[in-house]
Design a protein around this motif. Structure first.
Motif, PDB file in Angstrom:
ATOM      1  N   ASP A 200     -52.809  -1.768 -58.423  1.00 44.46           N
ATOM      2  CA  ASP A 200     -52.830  -0.932 -57.224  1.00 44.46           C
ATOM      3  C   ASP A 200     -54.208  -1.038 -56.592  1.00 44.46           C
ATOM      4  N   ILE A 201     -54.240  -1.002 -55.268  1.00 40.28           N
ATOM      5  CA  ILE A 201     -55.494  -0.985 -54.516  1.00 40.28           C
ATOM      6  C   ILE A 201     -55.527   0.320 -53.728  1.00 40.28           C
ATOM      7  N   HIS A 202     -56.526   1.153 -53.986  1.00 35.72           N
ATOM      8  CA  HIS A 202     -56.674   2.450 -53.317  1.00 35.72           C
ATOM      9  C   HIS A 202     -57.768   2.336 -52.253  1.00 35.72           C
ATOM     10  N   ILE A 203     -57.434   2.735 -51.036  1.00 38.89           N
ATOM     11  CA  ILE A 203     -58.406   2.751 -49.940  1.00 38.89           C
ATOM     12  C   ILE A 203     -58.529   4.200 -49.498  1.00 38.89           C
ATOM     13  N   GLU A 204     -59.701   4.816 -49.731  1.00 41.39           N
ATOM     14  CA  GLU A 204     -59.890   6.245 -49.517  1.00 41.39           C
ATOM     15  C   GLU A 204     -61.019   6.462 -48.519  1.00 41.39           C
ATOM     16  N   SER A 205     -60.705   7.146 -47.419  1.00 45.80           N
ATOM     17  CA  SER A 205     -61.700   7.425 -46.389  1.00 45.80           C
ATOM     18  C   SER A 205     -62.499   8.659 -46.776  1.00 45.80           C
ATOM     19  N   GLY A 206     -63.821   8.507 -46.826  1.00 48.90           N
ATOM     20  CA  GLY A 206     -64.703   9.622 -47.127  1.00 48.90           C
ATOM     21  C   GLY A 206     -65.474  10.056 -45.902  1.00 48.90           C
ATOM     22  N   GLU A 207     -66.423  10.964 -46.118  1.00 45.00           N
ATOM     23  CA  GLU A 207     -67.183  11.487 -44.989  1.00 45.00           C
ATOM     24  C   GLU A 207     -68.113  10.446 -44.395  1.00 45.00           C
ATOM     25  N   GLY A 208     -68.701   9.592 -45.239  1.00 43.53           N
ATOM     26  CA  GLY A 208     -69.647   8.620 -44.725  1.00 43.53           C
ATOM     27  C   GLY A 208     -69.261   7.173 -44.943  1.00 43.53           C
ATOM     28  N   ARG A 249     -50.726   8.716 -37.137  1.00 41.39           N
ATOM     29  CA  ARG A 249     -51.668   8.932 -38.225  1.00 41.39           C
ATOM     30  C   ARG A 249     -51.492  10.289 -38.887  1.00 41.39           C
ATOM     31  N   LEU A 250     -50.489  11.047 -38.490  1.00 44.93           N
ATOM     32  CA  LEU A 250     -50.318  12.415 -38.979  1.00 44.93           C
ATOM     33  C   LEU A 250     -49.174  12.561 -39.967  1.00 44.93           C
ATOM     34  N   ARG A 251     -48.416  11.492 -40.193  1.00 39.94           N
ATOM     35  CA  ARG A 251     -47.299  11.567 -41.132  1.00 39.94           C
ATOM     36  C   ARG A 251     -47.419  10.455 -42.173  1.00 39.94           C
ATOM     37  N   PRO A 252     -46.983  10.726 -43.405  1.00 40.64           N
ATOM     38  CA  PRO A 252     -46.971   9.657 -44.418  1.00 40.64           C
ATOM     39  C   PRO A 252     -45.999   8.553 -44.018  1.00 40.64           C
ATOM     40  N   GLN A 253     -46.354   7.335 -44.349  1.00 41.37           N
ATOM     41  CA  GLN A 253     -45.492   6.192 -44.040  1.00 41.37           C
ATOM     42  C   GLN A 253     -45.434   5.260 -45.250  1.00 41.37           C
ATOM     43  N   ASP A 254     -44.343   4.524 -45.337  1.00 44.72           N
ATOM     44  CA  ASP A 254     -44.168   3.519 -46.391  1.00 44.72           C
ATOM     45  C   ASP A 254     -43.790   2.199 -45.748  1.00 44.72           C
ATOM     46  N   SER A 271     -48.263   2.432 -49.062  1.00 49.19           N
ATOM     47  CA  SER A 271     -48.012   3.831 -48.740  1.00 49.19           C
ATOM     48  C   SER A 271     -49.258   4.428 -48.114  1.00 49.19           C
ATOM     49  N   THR A 272     -49.083   5.212 -47.038  1.00 51.71           N
ATOM     50  CA  THR A 272     -50.205   5.892 -46.394  1.00 51.71           C
ATOM     51  C   THR A 272     -50.001   7.399 -46.491  1.00 51.71           C
ATOM     52  N   LEU A 273     -51.117   8.132 -46.545  1.00 51.54           N
ATOM     53  CA  LEU A 273     -51.072   9.590 -46.652  1.00 51.54           C
ATOM     54  C   LEU A 273     -52.203  10.178 -45.820  1.00 51.54           C
ATOM     55  N   PRO A 274     -51.891  11.025 -44.818  1.00 48.90           N
ATOM     56  CA  PRO A 274     -52.960  11.659 -44.027  1.00 48.90           C
ATOM     57  C   PRO A 274     -53.822  12.558 -44.904  1.00 48.90           C
ATOM     58  N   ALA A 275     -55.143  12.446 -44.772  1.00 46.93           N
ATOM     59  CA  ALA A 275     -56.075  13.249 -45.560  1.00 46.93           C
ATOM     60  C   ALA A 275     -57.156  13.804 -44.646  1.00 46.93           C
ATOM     61  N   THR A 276     -58.107  14.530 -45.228  1.00 45.88           N
ATOM     62  CA  THR A 276     -59.116  15.240 -44.433  1.00 45.88           C
ATOM     63  C   THR A 276     -59.963  14.287 -43.601  1.00 45.88           C
ATOM     64  N   HIS A 277     -60.427  13.200 -44.203  1.00 43.90           N
ATOM     65  CA  HIS A 277     -61.333  12.279 -43.514  1.00 43.90           C
ATOM     66  C   HIS A 277     -60.632  11.024 -43.014  1.00 43.90           C
ATOM     67  N   GLY A 278     -59.333  11.050 -42.957  1.00 43.44           N
ATOM     68  CA  GLY A 278     -58.588   9.882 -42.503  1.00 43.44           C
ATOM     69  C   GLY A 278     -57.479   9.552 -43.479  1.00 43.44           C
ATOM     70  N   GLU A 279     -56.732   8.521 -43.173  1.00 42.38           N
ATOM     71  CA  GLU A 279     -55.583   8.179 -44.002  1.00 42.38           C
ATOM     72  C   GLU A 279     -56.010   7.468 -45.285  1.00 42.38           C
ATOM     73  N   LYS A 280     -55.333   7.843 -46.365  1.00 45.78           N
ATOM     74  CA  LYS A 280     -55.504   7.131 -47.621  1.00 45.78           C
ATOM     75  C   LYS A 280     -54.383   6.113 -47.747  1.00 45.78           C
ATOM     76  N   VAL A 281     -54.722   4.920 -48.199  1.00 44.89           N
ATOM     77  CA  VAL A 281     -53.747   3.842 -48.342  1.00 44.89           C
ATOM     78  C   VAL A 281     -53.725   3.404 -49.805  1.00 44.89           C
ATOM     79  N   VAL A 282     -52.525   3.264 -50.344  1.00 40.76           N
ATOM     80  CA  VAL A 282     -52.354   2.714 -51.685  1.00 40.76           C
ATOM     81  C   VAL A 282     -51.450   1.492 -51.573  1.00 40.76           C
ATOM     82  N   ILE A 283     -51.934   0.373 -52.053  1.00 37.40           N
ATOM     83  CA  ILE A 283     -51.189  -0.890 -52.016  1.00 37.40           C
ATOM     84  C   ILE A 283     -50.775  -1.234 -53.436  1.00 37.40           C
ATOM     85  N   ARG A 284     -49.488  -1.227 -53.705  1.00 38.58           N
ATOM     86  CA  ARG A 284     -48.974  -1.646 -55.010  1.00 38.58           C
ATOM     87  C   ARG A 284     -48.786  -3.169 -54.975  1.00 38.58           C
TER      88      ARG A 284
END
Length: 744
Positions: A200-208, A249-254, A271-284
């Protein structure tokens, strides 16, 4: 004159430096340069001499960066390690040992303690050695921009495969990638993740920034940090190749995608998931070349493989594979399908999603609930397609379970998965869904419960010191066992592990088990019959691999629960029980009090109140866990308890107390609050959070008798509260009361 970033070193190293060196460095160096680095860079003093001087002055040990624990990097995020320029060396449940070149940075120590929830212990290392260790542990430092990130990666070719067309214009794709850096960034990310064997590849948007993490062998590791400004274009590019809506960008998508990395096709489930600092993406990553979809590639022992093949030899019935998410259930079922597939057999699968394409002679159906193609609807239609073998991706509801059972009773072999903790509880789960027990007994042919254990890296594994083996595992090990531990090298990315294998618990139906299932027997009864028939539990199967050197004891504890030994749990079995208690914690003879016991008894007001001993005796040989870090007091209290007829096991700190609870299953816990490593408050909270110890009587002993402390302890779930010093009769009376309430 320039100032040093480590001015505190001047009074320590100044007397050992040649005259005039400090002034020359100040006049020729830029501001805030490190004096330590300057001394080493110019060869003024050897590194070993600098460390020796600092170690004596700071009273800190010198770090051994060649013996870094394989799990240390998991306890400290890369961002914190690089911010404070520290290397995690060893980690336990309560302590984080770090290597640092700034031992007086109190702010860093407090921040690391808060972030990790552990006590921070410092060791010394030079700045260059720390930088090298950080790069080896976490990879090279994050690059500043997209252009630097993709620099030197021209040889990687990642192409999206459009499945509606037979060919692609490779030159057009390459030209577009060269002109658009964000496309090349995605290419680099995918190629690097697939090359690192990430599932899995996790792409997580943070504050900076945007953090990219890879799950390798079941454990997440931070791979790179991308500038924040590249985050939204990066996610948008991934959405484009997977067929998602980039404007939403406001709804989860697959979505799904298929790419070719250096010519090798790889399936991606995104799979994408809206989060506080932007969308999180997980690539299986579904890489058929790296994932061996063969029964022989699961890492099973020959006898286990033979049992699975025997189950697959049935012409009808249900074969279930159970376990939590990510335990390899689907891969095992695919291996089973590969084992029995052939031109003479019609195999049809219904999956959500179709993870791997199994090839010819196998029809794979993708569930589409929005169009009404559910598991139950697809399975109902499949049965009209004259199948011999049916694979149902997962039994989620009663309707699917009923159709699967009906199919198995009408001459079809049905393979499916279910979420249960072990094989015997599969029957309980199906009954909870609403299936009749007699139908389960008639249809079920076998259950494979499984977990995935990480395999020790053969290039760097090392024998483990017997004293380092977790206490709760020791009763299950033979005396002459040779165990191995992870070390870490370049071949395993400093983790000590490389690859995974399956640990299985195989329940094969027999007439006795079928009768027990059909009669509504409980899981304990089914498990007892299965073990009598030769079933190995998950723990036993994992322990077999540990004893053969395939994995480590710590990895076994991560994936399987340690069973309670009957002899330790039965306090009325005085022979083996007492022997085991004394081997775990040596106990002094009851008849001979220590020389200073009389004074200690006086200090603690341990005086008799003139009792004639006519009170009711405590329950015979009840097991008491005594948790106290002061040796003398623990010895006195232990003697008192043993004179009252109790069996006693001991713990000197909080972490040992939790292990003793798992190992001995005591009837009551006497818990001191002021403990090293893990304090009594934490032990109390953890015991109350576990289902098995939620009702365990716990009497707290504390020198703090204030109301606030007593209220806090009782709110955490303590059974009783006793202030030191205490009277013996008061203590035994409270023990009797707590034990009698529990037995009632």
């Amino acid at each position: 004159m320039a100032s040093y970033s480590d001015e505190w070193l001047i009074p320590i190293l100044g007397p050992t430096l040649p005259q005039g060196v400090l002034e020359r460095f100040r006049s020729t160096s830029r501001d805030r340069v490190s004096l330590w680095e300057q001394v080493l860079a110019h060869g003024i003093l050897p590194e070993a001499e600098v460390l020796s001087v600092l170690s004596q002055r700071c009273r800190l040990p010198i770090a051994d960066l060649e013996q870094i624990s394989a799990t240390a990097s998991e306890a400290l995020p890369e961002t914190l390690a690089r911010r404070y320029r520290v290397v995690p060396v060893r980690v336990t449940d309560a302590v984080l040992e770090i290597a640092t070149s700034t031992p007086f940075d109190v702010g860093a120590e407090q921040s690391l303690a808060f972030a990790t929830g552990r006590e921070v212990r410092m060791t010394l290392a030079s700045p260059p050695r720390i930088d090298d260790a950080l790069d080896a542990m976490y990879g090279k430092a994050a690059l500043d921009g997209v252009s630097k990130l993709i620099e030197g990666m021209e040889g990687i070719d990642v192409q999206a495969i459009d499945e509606t067309e037979e060919t692609l214009d490779a030159e057009t794709v390459a030209a577009e990638a060269s002109s658009r850096p964000i496309i090349k960034l995605v290419d680099v990310l995918l190629a690097d993740g697939i090359g690192a064997r990430a599932s899995d590849i996790h792409i997580e948007s943070g504050e900076g920034s945007v953090v990219v993490r890879y799950r390798i062998d079941g454990v997440l590791r931070q791979a790179m940090t991308i500038p924040r400004k590249a985050g939204i274009p990066l996610v948008s590019r991934i959405k484009i190749i997977s067929g998602m809506d980039i404007a939403d960008r406001l709804r989860p998508q697959d979505g799904r995608a298929r790419v070719a990395v250096n010519g090798s096709p790889v399936d991606l489930r995104i799979s994408t998931l809206p989060a506080t600092h932007g969308e999180k993406v997980v690539i299986r990553v579904l890489n058929t070349k790296s994932t061996m979809l063969e029964l022989g590639a699961l890492g099973l022992y020959p006898d286990e493989s033979e049992m699975v093949r025997r189950l697959l030899g049935h012409k009808e019935g249900i074969l279930l594979c159970t376990g939590p998410t990510g335990s390899g259930k689907t891969t095992t079922l695919y291996g089973c399908i590969r084992e029995i597939m052939g031109e003479s057999i019609n195999v049809v699968t219904v999956e959500d999603p179709v993870e791997y394409r199994l090839g010819k002679n196998i029809v794979q159906v993708q569930v589409a609930e929005k169009q009404g193609l559910t598991f139950a609807a697809a399975l109902r239609s499949i049965l009209r397609q004259d199948p011999d073998v049916v694979l149902v991706g997962e039994i989620r509801d009663l309707e699917t379970a009923q159709i699967a059972v009906q199919a198995s009773l009408t001459g079809h072999l049905v393979l499916s998965t279910l979420h249960t903790n072990d094989a015997p509880n599969t029957v309980t789960r199906l009954v909870d869904m609403g299936l009749e027990a007699f139908k389960i007994g008639a249809a079920l042919r076998g259950v494979i419960a499984q977990r995935l254990m990480r395999r020790l890296c053969p290039a760097c594994r090392a024998p483990q010191d017997p004293e380092a083996v977790p206490i709760r595992l020791r009763p299950h090990l033979p005396d002459d066992a040779t165990l191995w531990q992870p070390v870490g090298c370049s071949q395993c990315s400093q983790t000590g592990y490389r690859g995974r294998f399956s640990v299985v618990e195989i329940l094969e139906m027999t007439p006795e088990i079928e009768r027990a299932v059909g009669g509504g027997g409980r899981a304990e009864r089914i498990a007892s019959l299965a073990r009598a028939n030769g079933m190995r539990t998950l723990f036993d199967a994992g322990l077999r691999h540990v004893l053969d050197g395939h994995s480590s004891p710590e990895e076994l504890l991560r994936v399987a629960d340690v069973p309670h030994l009957g002899a330790e749990r039965r306090p009325d079995d005085s022979g083996p029980h007492r022997a085991l208690v004394r081997s775990a914690a040596p106990v002094a003879p009851v008849s001979a009090p220590p020389p200073d016991a009389e004074s200690l008894l006086g200090d603690l007001e341990l005086v008799e109140d003139g009792s004639d001993g006519s009170e009711a005796a405590a329950p015979a040989k009840a097991m008491i866990l005594l948790v106290e870090d002061e040796d003398t007091l623990r010895r006195v209290v232990r003697d008192l308890l043993e004179q009252e007829g109790y069996a006693v096991c001991e713990a000197r700190d909080g972490s040992e107390a939790l292990e003793q609870v798992d190992q001995h299953a005591p009837d009551l816990v006497l818990l001191d609050l002021n403990l090293p490593t893990v304090d009594g408050y934490t032990v109390l909270a953890q015991l109350r959070s576990r289902p098995a110890t939620r009702d365990l009587p716990i009497i707290v002993l504390s020198a703090r008798g204030d109301e606030e402390n007593e209220v806090r302890v009782l709110r955490l779930g303590a059974t009783d509260f006793l202030t030191k010093p205490f009277r013996p009769r008061a203590l035994t009376a409270r023990l009797e009361s707590a034990l009698s309430r529990r037995s009632a």
